[in-house]
Design a protein around this motif. Structure first.
Motif, PDB file in Angstrom:
ATOM      1  N   GLN A  97     -87.721  17.585 -20.818  1.00  0.00           N
ATOM      2  CA  GLN A  97     -88.690  17.212 -19.784  1.00  0.00           C
ATOM      3  C   GLN A  97     -89.515  16.017 -20.231  1.00  0.00           C
ATOM      4  N   ASN A  98     -89.965  16.010 -21.488  1.00  0.00           N
ATOM      5  CA  ASN A  98     -90.758  14.901 -22.001  1.00  0.00           C
ATOM      6  C   ASN A  98     -89.960  13.602 -22.003  1.00  0.00           C
ATOM      7  N   ARG A  99     -88.682  13.701 -22.307  1.00  0.00           N
ATOM      8  CA  ARG A  99     -87.840  12.501 -22.274  1.00  0.00           C
ATOM      9  C   ARG A  99     -87.728  11.958 -20.856  1.00  0.00           C
ATOM     10  N   CYS A 100     -87.577  12.865 -19.895  1.00  0.00           N
ATOM     11  CA  CYS A 100     -87.484  12.434 -18.496  1.00  0.00           C
ATOM     12  C   CYS A 100     -88.767  11.724 -18.072  1.00  0.00           C
ATOM     13  N   VAL A 101     -89.931  12.306 -18.421  1.00  0.00           N
ATOM     14  CA  VAL A 101     -91.214  11.702 -18.071  1.00  0.00           C
ATOM     15  C   VAL A 101     -91.297  10.280 -18.624  1.00  0.00           C
ATOM     16  N   ASN A 102     -90.905  10.102 -19.873  1.00  0.00           N
ATOM     17  CA  ASN A 102     -90.990   8.782 -20.494  1.00  0.00           C
ATOM     18  C   ASN A 102     -89.993   7.797 -19.903  1.00  0.00           C
ATOM     19  N   MET A 103     -88.777   8.253 -19.606  1.00  0.00           N
ATOM     20  CA  MET A 103     -87.791   7.375 -18.982  1.00  0.00           C
ATOM     21  C   MET A 103     -88.272   6.879 -17.619  1.00  0.00           C
ATOM     22  N   ILE A 104     -88.821   7.803 -16.836  1.00  0.00           N
ATOM     23  CA  ILE A 104     -89.285   7.439 -15.495  1.00  0.00           C
ATOM     24  C   ILE A 104     -90.514   6.537 -15.589  1.00  0.00           C
ATOM     25  N   ALA A 105     -91.410   6.810 -16.542  1.00  0.00           N
ATOM     26  CA  ALA A 105     -92.591   5.966 -16.717  1.00  0.00           C
ATOM     27  C   ALA A 105     -92.190   4.532 -17.057  1.00  0.00           C
ATOM     28  N   HIS A 106     -91.232   4.366 -17.933  1.00  0.00           N
ATOM     29  CA  HIS A 106     -90.750   3.020 -18.266  1.00  0.00           C
ATOM     30  C   HIS A 106     -90.060   2.380 -17.062  1.00  0.00           C
ATOM     31  N   LEU A 107     -89.333   3.171 -16.288  1.00  0.00           N
ATOM     32  CA  LEU A 107     -88.686   2.660 -15.084  1.00  0.00           C
ATOM     33  C   LEU A 107     -89.724   2.109 -14.110  1.00  0.00           C
TER      34      LEU A 107
END
Length: 500
Positions: A97-107
């Protein structure tokens, strides 16, 4: 073999022919049965009823994903018994979940340092995400007003009248006034200039929509940001922006990378996006990302330790499944930027195929824009005999679920049909849909007009004659009366549990 129950009890009992080798008596429909039944019988009874549901692939009303790869289906089934909230027991799921949050934030171009973690959370959808973002704005505004010794009991949010119902829910549930910018003919999204005019010292944020539910259009977040900066300078306020990117958040970065709508704009403090729409995951996952830690008040975050360790939580619900979080991570690493770009381009191309096919019929006005969410919203050019609600009704005979609806204030007289183009809607299906729409139009042309008044147009005014009484209406009034009459008819059918 027929069950020995009278037909008069079908409204209170569940019957099954196949399962009758196990079950001789009908099951109560609205009460728990006294006795157990075999698992085969339970399965057959439920499966038989579910066959009457619509086909998800042909449900063109929904933005929600209806197909994923079998490998992802396996991962989801393997995690179906994991409770996402048990972070200490399922640390890897929490990490995903934390990885998804960071990927989307960078997106979304969040201003993060090299090793700085993004601030965000997974939700059950954009509705919960919007509730959380709204609560953060409300609490920040209240804290500031308290510190300044000013009243803090009348917060408001400025939106367009085209917002999804979850914004109305937030306003009602959490006692925030919703100030809506009305729509107008030919302009079916929020006007940034009118939105900024509605902003006052009690405005906790302005909500912009990246992908209107009504016609897929992106609102001009850049213009809104620039106008709001000017107003903040003149007034001394610091009114922020939230972007509801439920539909467009996984589209704009891939199809319109130069479009400034996200954290590149300084007043954008939070963004929500639906993973279960163009994030390409089955229903049940959304995300909300904040610009920085300062934009999420610490007092809204709860800490619990009764599951084994200190765990921060900021959600409206507690328990939820882990499957959708895992599925989102699968899609992000499986497709990557290249894969998402290919899917979105393909959806957009198929939308253009459908649009051109509808235009060739010569019967429709296209309401949607070419740039935005890949969908086609369209209305009849001539509604004197039949309307969009009838087309929607007749298309169900071919299996298609295409919604017809009226626009919000002040464009209620405009009725549209909308087809959402998802990943599993191919060019072949688009061409087939056009053929079926043409068949429906041919059938409707052969039927008597829905409103049998005799009309004539004199000096731009419709004159109708019914029961010896002369009626005078403008074209706008005539169209609105037809729409209102049909809406009442549809609601009457729904109240009797019929399908329209």
């Amino acid at each position: 073999m027929v069950l020995s129950k009278t037909a008069s009890q079908t409204d209170v009992s569940v019957h099954s022919t196949f399962a009758s080798r196990y079950v001789r008596d009908a099951l109560p429909r609205f009460r728990m049965p006294e006795n157990s039944i075999p698992k085969e019988a339970a399965y057959q009874i439920i499966n038989d009823e579910l066959m009457l549901d619509g086909n998800p692939r042909l449900n063109l009303a929904s933005f929600v994903t209806t197909w994923m790869e079998p490998e992802c289906d396996k991962l989801m089934m393997a995690a179906i018994n994991k409770n996402y909230v048990d972070m200490d027991e399922y640390p890897v799921t929490t990490e995903l979940q934390n990885r998804c949050v960071n990927m989307i934030a960078h997106l979304f171009n969040a201003p993060l340092g090299e090793s700085e973690a993004a601030v965000g959370v997974g939700t059950v959808g954009s509705s919960e995400a919007i509730m959380l973002a709204g609560l953060a704005f409300k609490r920040k505004w209240q804290n500031k007003r308290k510190a300044e010794g000013k009243p803090y009991d009348k917060p408001n949010i400025v939106t367009g009248a085209n917002v999804q119902v979850c914004w109305e829910k937030f306003a009602r549930y959490f006692e925030v006034e919703l100030k809506e910018v009305k729509l107008r003919d030919g302009y079916y999204v929020m006007d940034p200039e009118k939105a900024v005019e509605l902003v006052d010292e009690n405005t906790i944020c302005v909500a912009a929509i990246l992908g209107s539910t009504l016609n897929g259009e992106f609102e001009d977040v850049k213009l809104l940001n620039d106008l709001l900066i000017e107003k903040n300078k003149k007034t001394g306020w610091d009114t922020p922006i939230h972007v509801d990117a439920a539909s467009g958040g996984f589209i704009a970065p891939f199809l319109y990378p130069e479009l400034e709508w996200d954290f590149r704009l300084p007043l954008v403090k939070s963004i929500n996006v639906s993973g279960h729409k163009y994030g390409l995951v089955y229903a049940g996952i959304g995300w909300v990302i904040w610009r920085s830690k300062a934009d999420l008040p610490e007092e809204l975050i709860f800490h619990i330790n009764y599951l084994g360790a200190d765990q921060p939580t900021f959600t409206l619900n507690f328990s939820k499944g882990s499957s959708q979080v895992i599925a989102q991570y699968y899609q992000l690493i499986r497709l990557g930027f290249e894969g998402y770009k290919n899917v979105m381009e393909n959806c957009q191309e198929n939308a253009m195929v459908l649009k051109r096919g509808l235009e060739k019929t010569g019967r429709f006005n296209i309401i949607s824009k070419d740039n935005g969410v890949p969908l086609v919203a369209f209305s009849l050019k001539d509604r004197s005999r039949h309307d969009e609600f009838e087309i929607s009704d007749f298309l169900r005979r071919f299996g298609w679920i295409v919604p017809a609806y009226t626009m919000p204030p002040d464009a209620e007289h405009v009725t549209v049909l909308r087809v959402v183009i998802r990943e599993d809607f191919s060019r072949t299906l688009a061409e087939r849909l056009v053929l079926d729409i043409e068949k429906v139009l041919h059938e409707l042309d052969a039927l008597p007009a829905k409103i049998p008044a005799v009309t004539a147009k004199v000096n731009g005014v419709h004159k109708g004659y019914r029961n010896g009484v002369t009626l005078k209406k403008t074209e706008l009034e005539t169209q609105k009366s037809v729409t209102d009459a049909w809406k009442k008819f549809v609601m009457a059918k729904k109240s009797t549990n019929l399908v329209c």
